[in-house]
Scaffold this motif. Structure first.
Motif: not given
Length: 70
Positions: A30-34, A36-46, A52-63
């Motif tokens: 689902x995240x391919x070709x998006x 991604x500026x930053x990633x944060x992970x913890x014990x039970x989350x990502x 979303x300034x990138x047109x293709x990323x915004x299109x996928x993000x909205x779905x």
């Protein structure tokens, strides 16, 4: 984005509802070709910050599903 590890609760790896953990690295399709500026992970989350300034990323993000926390 590539993920792996034990995640026995809510699918924090982002691999979908049927696969909670993985001992082998796997792509989160689902995240391919998006952009991604930053990633944060913890014990039970990502958490991802998506550019979303990138047109293709915004299109996928909205779905993607939206999860609201009160």
């Amino acid at each position: 984005m590539i993920v792996w590890g034990a995640s026995p609760t809510f699918g924090e790896l982002g691999l979908g509802d049927l696969q909670k953990s993985s001992s082998q690295p796997k792509e989160v399709k689902k995240m391919s070709e998006m952009k991604i500026s930053q990633v944060a992970m913890g014990y039970s989350h990502t958490m991802l910050l998506v550019n979303t300034d990138d047109e293709k990323t915004k299109e996928k993000y909205d779905k993607l599903n939206e999860f609201v926390v009160d």
